[in-house]
Design a protein around this motif. Structure first.
Motif, short mmCIF file in Angstrom:
data_model
loop_
_atom_site.label_atom_id
_atom_site.label_comp_id
_atom_site.label_asym_id
_atom_site.label_seq_id
_atom_site.Cartn_x
_atom_site.Cartn_y
_atom_site.Cartn_z
N ARG A 29 -2.97 -5.67 10.74
CA ARG A 29 -2.87 -5.10 9.40
C ARG A 29 -3.19 -3.61 9.41
O ARG A 29 -2.57 -2.82 8.70
CB ARG A 29 -3.81 -5.85 8.45
N TRP A 30 -4.18 -3.21 10.23
CA TRP A 30 -4.52 -1.79 10.29
C TRP A 30 -3.35 -0.97 10.85
O TRP A 30 -3.03 0.12 10.35
CB TRP A 30 -5.76 -1.58 11.16
N VAL A 31 -2.71 -1.49 11.89
CA VAL A 31 -1.56 -0.78 12.47
C VAL A 31 -0.43 -0.69 11.44
O VAL A 31 0.21 0.36 11.29
CB VAL A 31 -1.07 -1.49 13.74
N ILE A 156 8.05 -5.70 10.56
CA ILE A 156 9.05 -4.72 10.17
C ILE A 156 9.51 -4.96 8.74
O ILE A 156 9.75 -4.02 7.98
CB ILE A 156 10.24 -4.74 11.15
N GLY A 157 9.62 -6.23 8.35
CA GLY A 157 9.96 -6.52 6.96
C GLY A 157 8.91 -5.99 6.00
O GLY A 157 9.23 -5.41 4.95
N ALA A 158 7.63 -6.18 6.36
CA ALA A 158 6.56 -5.65 5.52
C ALA A 158 6.58 -4.13 5.50
O ALA A 158 6.37 -3.50 4.46
CB ALA A 158 5.21 -6.16 6.04
N TRP A 159 6.82 -3.52 6.68
CA TRP A 159 6.93 -2.05 6.73
C TRP A 159 8.02 -1.55 5.79
O TRP A 159 7.82 -0.61 5.03
CB TRP A 159 7.25 -1.62 8.17
N SER A 160 9.18 -2.21 5.84
CA SER A 160 10.30 -1.77 5.01
C SER A 160 9.98 -1.94 3.52
O SER A 160 10.24 -1.05 2.72
CB SER A 160 11.56 -2.57 5.37
N GLY A 161 9.41 -3.11 3.15
CA GLY A 161 9.10 -3.34 1.75
C GLY A 161 8.06 -2.37 1.22
O GLY A 161 8.22 -1.80 0.13
N LEU A 162 6.99 -2.17 1.99
CA LEU A 162 5.93 -1.26 1.54
C LEU A 162 6.42 0.19 1.53
O LEU A 162 6.03 0.96 0.66
CB LEU A 162 4.72 -1.40 2.46
#
Length: 519
Positions: A29-31, A156-162
Motif C-alpha cells: 500500500r505504501w508503494v 495497476i488498476g488501483a494506480w489508474s483509478g486513483l
C-alpha cells in the motif's frame, strides 16, 4: 523494460535479494500511495496549467505565441527525454531516477511560481518537463518490478483509478487557486505532494533495475530528437508571427527536420537505440501509431484553445473552465474497462474506426459554443459526445499497440506509443492556432477568438475523421485463439505509461496506458 512470457498461474521468483510485495500488504500500500502521488504531481500540473493560460497572458501581457510556448516548452523536454529517462531508471535504479524526478519537478515548480516574465516562465517550464520525464516512467515501472505477478493487475488498476481521481480533483483545486489568489499558486501545490512522495519513497519504495540492460545509454539519440523537436516547434510557432521566410523560423524548421532525420538514421545504426526501429516492421504497430498521432494531434490542439475560449469569450471563471471537461474523466473512468472488454471480444478495428468519428462529432459540436457559453445546452452535449468517443477509442488502441509486437518488447512499444501521442499534441499546439487564424493578441478579442476556435474545432474534427478512415483501412483484428490454446502472454508490461501531459485537460488514460494492458 520487459515482460516475461508466462502461463497464468505459473509461479515466478523475484529477482535475487528482493521480496515480492502484495496488494493487500502494508508495504504494498505504501508503494502504491507513493507512485500514485508521484504521477499525480505531473498530471495535476498538466491539467491546471491549461486553465491558467488566460490569467498568465493577462499578467504578462503575452501574445498567443507566448502561451503556446508555456505549454510546448514543457512537452518538448518531456517528449524528447521520456524514453531516455526510462532507460536511465532501468540501468541505474527506478526508485533513484523516480525520486530525482520528483525533486527536480518540485524545484522547477518553484521557479515557475516566481517567474517575473513570460520568457522566464517558459524556460522554467522546460526545466519542469525534464523532471516530468524523469519521474513519469518510474511510477508504473516500480509497480511492475515490485509487486508479485498475481497482484500486479490489481495494483495497476488501483494506480489508474486513483490517478484518475487526481485528474478529476486537479481542476477544482487549480481553478479555485487561480480564481481566489493567483495562477502562481498552481505550481506551489506541487511542493507538499513532492515532500510526501519523497518521505514515502525513501522509506518504503524498493529499488529495482533491469539486469538485461547492459549497453550504453543512447545519449546521442536523446539529444537529436529533443533538439529536432525544439527546432520544428520554434519554426511552427514563430513562423506565423514574424513570417515563414524570416531567417529565424526558416532556419529552425530546416534544422529541426534535419535533426529528426539524423535521429532516425542514428537509431537505425546504433547498437543500443533509444527507440528500436525494428518495432515499426509490424504494419499493425505502425498503423496504430499513425492513428495515435492523428487523433492525439486533434485532441491536443483543440483542448489547448477550449479553456481560453471559455474564459476569454464565454466569461467562465477559472474554476468553471477547469471542471467543464470533468464529464470526460468520469466517462473514461466508468466505461474504459468495458470498452477494453468489448475490444477483446470483437477485435479493435471497429472501435478504432468508430471512436475517432464520435470524437470528431464532439469536436464539431464545439462550434456550437457561443459567447453566452451556456453549459447545459452548448458545452455539456459536446463534452459528453467527445468523452464517449475517447472511451470507445483508447482501450482498443492500447491493446492493438501491445499485441502488435512480441511480449518482450511490449514495454518499449507502449513507451513509443505514449511518446507519439505527446509529440502529436506538441506539434498541434504549435500549428493549429495559426491554421485557424489565431496569432499575436487575437485571443484577447472575443470575436476573433470565437471564429478561430470554431475553425480550429472543425480542423481537429477533420483530423479525427481521417484517423477513423486510417483505422478502417489499416487495422486488422487478430485471429481468435483456438480452443485449448495456451493462455496469452501476461497483460502487464513495464512501459513508460502515464496520462499524457495535457494542455487543457489531462485524460484519465493514455495510449498504451490502459489499465490491465500495460504497466
Amino acid at each position: 523494460m520487459r515482460c516475461d512470457r508466462r502461463t497464468v498461474g505459473t509461479p515466478v521468483a523475484p529477482p535475487a535479494g528482493q521480496t515480492w510485495l502484495h496488494y493487500k500488504s502494508a508495504p504494498g500500500r505504501w508503494v502504491l500511495i507513493g507512485t500514485v502521488l508521484g504521477s499525480a504531481i505531473a498530471s495535476i500540473d498538466a491539467t491546471v496549467v491549461g486553465i491558467a493560460l488566460p490569467a498568465i497572458g493577462r499578467d504578462f501581457h503575452a501574445g498567443l505565441a507566448d502561451l503556446q510556448w508555456v505549454v510546448t516548452s514543457y512537452t518538448l523536454t518531456l517528449a524528447g527525454l521520456l524514453l531516455f529517462a526510462g532507460a536511465l531508471g532501468d540501468k541505474y535504479g527506478r526508485k533513484r531516477i523516480f525520486l530525482t524526478g520528483v525533486v527536480w519537478f518540485a524545484v522547477a515548480s518553484v521557479l515557475c511560481s516566481v517567474a517575473p516574465s513570460a520568457p522566464v516562465l517558459i524556460a522554467a517550464r522546460a526545466v519542469q518537463g525534464v523532471g516530468a520525464a524523469l519521474l513519469t516512467p518510474g511510477s508504473l515501472a516500480i509497480i511492475e518490478a515490485s509487486f508479485a505477478p498475481e497482484d500486479r493487475g490489481k495494483a495497476i488498476g488501483a494506480w489508474s483509478g486513483l490517478s484518475g481521481v487526481g485528474v478529476a480533483v486537479g481542476p477544482f483545486i487549480g481553478g479555485w487557486l487561480i480564481q481566489a489568489a493567483s495562477w502562481r499558486l498552481i505550481f506551489l501545490i506541487n511542493l507538499p505532494l513532492a515532500a510526501i512522495v519523497m518521505a514515502i519513497g525513501l522509506r518504503h519504495i524498493p529499488e529495482s533495475r533491469d539486469p538485461d540492460v547492459t549497453g550504453k545509454l543512447d545519449v546521442t539519440g536523446s539529444v537529436l530528437v529533443t533538439l529536432g523537436l525544439v527546432g520544428l516547434t520554434y519554426g511552427l510557432i514563430e513562423g506565423p508571427t514574424v513570417g515563414w521566410t524570416t531567417a529565424g523560423p526558416l532556419a529552425a524548421l530546416i534544422a529541426g527536420v534535419v535533426l529528426l532525420i539524423a535521429f532516425v538514421a542514428w537509431e537505425r545504426h546504433t547498437p543500443s537505440p533509444m527507440m528500436p526501429l525494428s518495432l515499426f516492421r509490424s504494419a499493425q504497430f505502425t498503423s496504430a501509431n499513425v492513428v495515435t498521432f492523428v487523433v492525439y494531434a486533434a485532441l491536443g490542439g483543440a483542448l489547448f484553445l477550449l479553456p481560453i475560449q471559455l474564459q476569454e469569450v464565454s466569461g467562465y471563471s477559472p474554476l468553471e473552465a477547469g471542471i467543464a471537461l470533468l464529464p470526460v474523466t468520469v466517462l473514461m473512468l466508468a466505461l474504459s474497462a468495458r470498452s477494453g472488454a468489448l475490444a477483446a471480444r470483437i477485435g479493435p478495428r471497429l472501435q478504432m474506426t468508430v471512436g475517432p468519428l464520435v470524437i470528431a462529432a464532439g469536436l464539431a459540436m464545439f462550434t456550437l459554443i457561443s459567447p453566452s457559453g451556456n453549459y447545459l445546452t452548448e458545452v455539456l452535449p459536446a463534452v459528453v459526445v467527445f468523452g464517449f468517443g475517447l472511451t470507445i477509442n483508447v482501450a482498443p488502441l492500447t491493446s492493438t499497440v501491445l499485441a502488435a509486437v512480441p511480449a518482450e518488447h511490449a514495454g518499449m512499444a507502449s513507451a513509443v506509443n505514449n511518446d507519439v501521442a505527446r509529440a502529436a499534441s506538441l506539434i498541434a499546439v504549435a500549428v493549429l492556432p495559426a491554421a485557424a487564424g489565431l496569432t499575436g493578441s487575437s485571443y484577447t478579442h472575443p470575436a476573433e477568438l470565437t471564429a478561430g476556435f470554431h475553425k480550429a474545432s472543425l480542423i481537429a474534427a477533420g483530423l479525427c475523421v481521417l484517423g477513423g478512415i486510417l483505422a478502417a483501412a489499416t487495422i486488422r483484428n487478430p485471429q481468435r485463439a483456438k480452443a485449448g490454446a495456451a493462455p496469452a502472454p501476461c497483460p502487464v508490461h513495464c512501459g513508460l505509461d502515464a496520462p499524457p501531459a495535457g494542455t487543457g485537460v489531462a485524460l484519465a488514460t493514455s495510449p498504451a496506458g490502459q489499465p490491465g494492458s500495460s504497466g
